[in-house]
Write an enzyme that holds these catalytic residues in place. Structure first.
Site, PDB file in Angstrom:
ATOM      1  N   THR A  24     -12.673  75.179 -43.884  1.00  0.00           N
ATOM      2  CA  THR A  24     -13.196  73.707 -43.923  1.00  0.00           C
ATOM      3  C   THR A  24     -13.545  73.291 -42.578  1.00  0.00           C
ATOM      4  O   THR A  24     -14.336  72.205 -42.606  1.00  0.00           O
ATOM      5  CB  THR A  24     -11.949  73.066 -44.658  1.00  0.00           C
ATOM      6  OG1 THR A  24     -10.839  73.139 -43.774  1.00  0.00           O
ATOM      7  CG2 THR A  24     -11.584  73.279 -45.952  1.00  0.00           C
ATOM      8  N   LEU A  32     -14.893  68.747 -43.790  1.00  0.00           N
ATOM      9  CA  LEU A  32     -15.017  68.042 -45.147  1.00  0.00           C
ATOM     10  C   LEU A  32     -13.766  69.082 -46.183  1.00  0.00           C
ATOM     11  O   LEU A  32     -14.141  69.807 -46.751  1.00  0.00           O
ATOM     12  CB  LEU A  32     -16.077  68.483 -45.931  1.00  0.00           C
ATOM     13  CG  LEU A  32     -17.213  67.486 -45.942  1.00  0.00           C
ATOM     14  CD1 LEU A  32     -18.503  67.908 -46.329  1.00  0.00           C
ATOM     15  CD2 LEU A  32     -16.772  65.991 -46.435  1.00  0.00           C
ATOM     16  N   HIS A  33     -12.286  68.866 -45.435  1.00  0.00           N
ATOM     17  CA  HIS A  33     -11.540  69.723 -46.076  1.00  0.00           C
ATOM     18  C   HIS A  33     -11.340  69.598 -47.445  1.00  0.00           C
ATOM     19  O   HIS A  33     -11.590  70.625 -48.242  1.00  0.00           O
ATOM     20  CB  HIS A  33     -10.085  69.419 -45.430  1.00  0.00           C
ATOM     21  CG  HIS A  33      -9.735  69.353 -43.967  1.00  0.00           C
ATOM     22  ND1 HIS A  33      -9.851  70.578 -43.376  1.00  0.00           N
ATOM     23  CD2 HIS A  33      -9.833  68.219 -43.102  1.00  0.00           C
ATOM     24  CE1 HIS A  33      -9.675  70.341 -41.868  1.00  0.00           C
ATOM     25  NE2 HIS A  33      -9.716  69.049 -41.743  1.00  0.00           N
ATOM     26  N   ASP A  34     -10.751  68.597 -48.046  1.00  0.00           N
ATOM     27  CA  ASP A  34     -10.655  68.202 -49.438  1.00  0.00           C
ATOM     28  C   ASP A  34     -11.711  68.494 -50.102  1.00  0.00           C
ATOM     29  O   ASP A  34     -11.868  69.107 -51.477  1.00  0.00           O
ATOM     30  CB  ASP A  34      -9.957  67.066 -49.703  1.00  0.00           C
ATOM     31  CG  ASP A  34      -8.539  66.875 -48.969  1.00  0.00           C
ATOM     32  OD1 ASP A  34      -8.090  68.035 -48.671  1.00  0.00           O
ATOM     33  OD2 ASP A  34      -7.952  65.981 -48.901  1.00  0.00           O
TER      34      ASP A  34
END
Ligand code: BDR
Ligand code: CA
Length: 318
Positions: free
Chosen positions: A198, A249-251
């Site tokens: 991520t 943009l982790h999630d």
């Protein structure tokens, strides 16, 4: 709904990047969001549910999506530890969205996950974007749950990169290590999408400027929201990580990996979650020895086609 749609449940602690992931799921083709289950994490659980309801009102999906309120605290750790410095006091960077008419359902997040999995055994993909507390509670309600979900995709953890709360722990695992260890060793078909990938997948100010130019007219309200909420996130990432005019943009990447697995490269490894260490609680410990013995096998994302992932994210709004 198309019979080929991927049917997902999103379990989240609706902060800034959770909100982006939800908006992506609502706009991406071939996806049906069966429910959104909320938990504490970036903010308290009531605020997470409220943010989710308001976000749905903003995005106006053309079908009903139940929203559940779940765990208010970790299984055993101290309650009330949130991340206002990362996500703002209200979790969405201080942006005020108009209220929604929708109410949360009466079932808890764990109860809703168990019921939906029972009704469609082997069909649903659960994507977790927050602490793993709701899923650990769901496992307590139904120990057979691993056989009833098609797969679980977890945003959390890190193997090769440093942590983001401590030198070795990522926020979603650090926030409830006991829950994470139960989930990782329960026998789910599980993919961990952590900081290893991520942190490589950045949304930048120029991407938002492009969306404002090229976005579909119907998406302008959600694009405006993204622009506003990301100001807070970009500031945090500049101050904490030297990321300039951008943020990971982790999630959203976990959500995209659930739908488009070829965006990432994975490696199967045995893992456990450290729960005792004074300096290491919340660390995902992978047994990378030639003959791994400790822990259970999960799939871990070790590389990402970041340019394609960012393109896949942006394109659903255009
Ligand atoms: C994770 O922690 C939260 O701050 C984000 O929403 C994401 O789920 C990243 O470590
Ligand atoms: Ca999250």
């Amino acid at each position: 709904m198309d019979s080929k749609d991927t049917r997902i449940i999103i379990d989240c602690d609706t902060g800034i990047d959770d909100a982006l992931a939800i908006l992506y799921a609502l706009r991406a083709p071939g996806v049906r969001v069966e429910a959104i289950t909320t938990g504490f994490g970036n903010i308290g659980v009531q605020q997470a549910a409220e943010n989710t309801l308001r976000l749905l009102a903003l995005a106006q999906p053309d079908y009903d999506i139940p929203v559940a309120v779940g765990a208010a605290q970790a299984l055993v750790r101290e309650p009330g530890i949130y991340s206002p410095h990362v996500h703002g006091a209200n979790g969405i960077g201080g942006v005020t969205l108009p209220p929604s008419n929708q109410q949360p359902v009466s079932e808890t997040s764990a109860e809703l996950i168990v019921r939906l999995a029972d009704e469609s055994p082997g069909e649903l993909v659960l994507v977790t974007l927050g602490r793993l507390t709701n899923l650990a509670l769901a496992l307590e309600l139904d120990p057979e749950l691993p056989g009833k979900l098609q797969k679980v995709v977890v945003m959390g953890g890190t193997i090769y990169k440093p942590g983001n709360v401590t030198p070795v722990a990522e926020a979603n695992i650090w926030g409830d290590p006991e829950a994470a260890d139960r989930v990782f060793t329960a026998g789910f078909e599980l993919l961990m999408v952590g900081l290893d990938v991520t942190l490589q997948t950045l949304i930048k100010g120029e991407h938002i400027a492009m969306l404002k130019r090229l976005g579909k007219a119907g998406n302008l309200p959600v694009i405006d929201f993204m622009e506003q909420t990301l100001q807070h996130y970009f500031r945090f990432y500049r101050e904490a990580n030297y990321v300039l005019d951008g943020a990971p943009l982790h999630d959203p990447l976990a959500l995209m990996a659930a739908l488009q697995p070829d965006l990432i490269t994975t490696r199967r490894m045995k893992v456990r979650v450290e729960q005792q260490g004074e300096f290491t609680a919340g660390m995902v410990v992978a047994d990378l020895r030639a003959q791994p013995k400790a822990g259970e096998y999960i799939e871990v994302a070790v590389d990402v086609d970041a340019e394609r992932a960012v393109g896949a994210f942006l394109s659903v709004f255009i």
